[in-house]
Design a protein around this motif. Structure first.
Motif, PDB file in Angstrom:
ATOM      1  N   ALA A  70       0.998  -1.224  -0.001  1.00 27.51           N
ATOM      2  CA  ALA A  70       0.033  -0.259   0.042  1.00 27.51           C
ATOM      3  C   ALA A  70       0.837   1.197   0.000  1.00 27.51           C
ATOM      4  N   VAL A  71       1.727   1.162   0.613  1.00 26.50           N
ATOM      5  CA  VAL A  71       2.913   2.161   0.734  1.00 26.50           C
ATOM      6  C   VAL A  71       3.644   2.764  -0.456  1.00 26.50           C
ATOM      7  N   LEU A  72       4.212   1.762  -0.993  1.00 23.86           N
ATOM      8  CA  LEU A  72       5.138   1.865  -2.307  1.00 23.86           C
ATOM      9  C   LEU A  72       4.337   2.629  -3.373  1.00 23.86           C
ATOM     10  N   PRO A  73       3.123   2.523  -3.650  1.00 31.60           N
ATOM     11  CA  PRO A  73       2.651   3.286  -4.746  1.00 31.60           C
ATOM     12  C   PRO A  73       2.215   4.526  -4.223  1.00 31.60           C
ATOM     13  N   VAL A  74       2.190   4.963  -3.323  1.00 30.84           N
ATOM     14  CA  VAL A  74       1.707   6.226  -2.574  1.00 30.84           C
ATOM     15  C   VAL A  74       3.220   7.151  -2.712  1.00 30.84           C
ATOM     16  N   ALA A  75       4.247   6.388  -2.442  1.00 31.18           N
ATOM     17  CA  ALA A  75       5.601   6.935  -2.278  1.00 31.18           C
ATOM     18  C   ALA A  75       5.956   7.406  -3.804  1.00 31.18           C
TER      19      ALA A  75
END
Length: 138
Positions: A70-75
């Motif tokens: 979940a965090v990777l695409p937002v980053a």
């Protein structure tokens, strides 16, 4: 020090707004700059919120692998927005960036942001629907 975008035209009156438009490729370069600036801030705030929630409230429900997904695409969304903001600034100042990714970023930034948020909400929903299956990957 101003929070606004850099000046988009030169001090020379012979160089007008049309020149800034032709250099950046945007009809409203200042608007694109502000959009990317907002997306950088929104991505950082979302990362902080998701990581805080994962460490406290939903830490027992969502696995570290799901959180990373979940965090990777937002980053990536925030990094692309920051790069596009840098490209617009360079173009506005008359410097050609090595790779002008700002036009592509208009499509990728919201896509990656939505993907990351969607993955987080989907993992959270799945953990409530099937708690034993969500806890298994740990």
């Amino acid at each position: 020090m101003s929070d606004g975008p850099p000046p988009l035209t030169q001090a020379d009156p012979a160089i007008g707004k049309d020149d800034a438009v032709s250099r950046t490729g945007f009809a409203e370069p200042a608007l694109a700059y502000d959009y990317f600036k907002s997306m950088v801030s929104l991505s950082v705030a979302t990362l902080g919120g998701v990581l805080t929630l994962s460490g406290t409230v939903f830490g027992a429900r969502i696995s570290p692998l799901q959180m990373a997904m979940a965090v990777l695409p937002v980053a990536v969304s925030g990094l692309l927005a920051l790069q596009a903001q840098t490209d617009i600034t360079q173009l506005s100042l008359g410097v050609k960036p090595p790779l002008n990714s700002s036009r592509l970023a208009l499509r990728l930034v919201p896509s990656f942001y939505g993907l990351g948020l969607g993955i987080f909400l989907a993992c959270l929903l799945l953990s409530y629907i099937s708690p034993e299956a969500a806890a298994a990957p740990r």
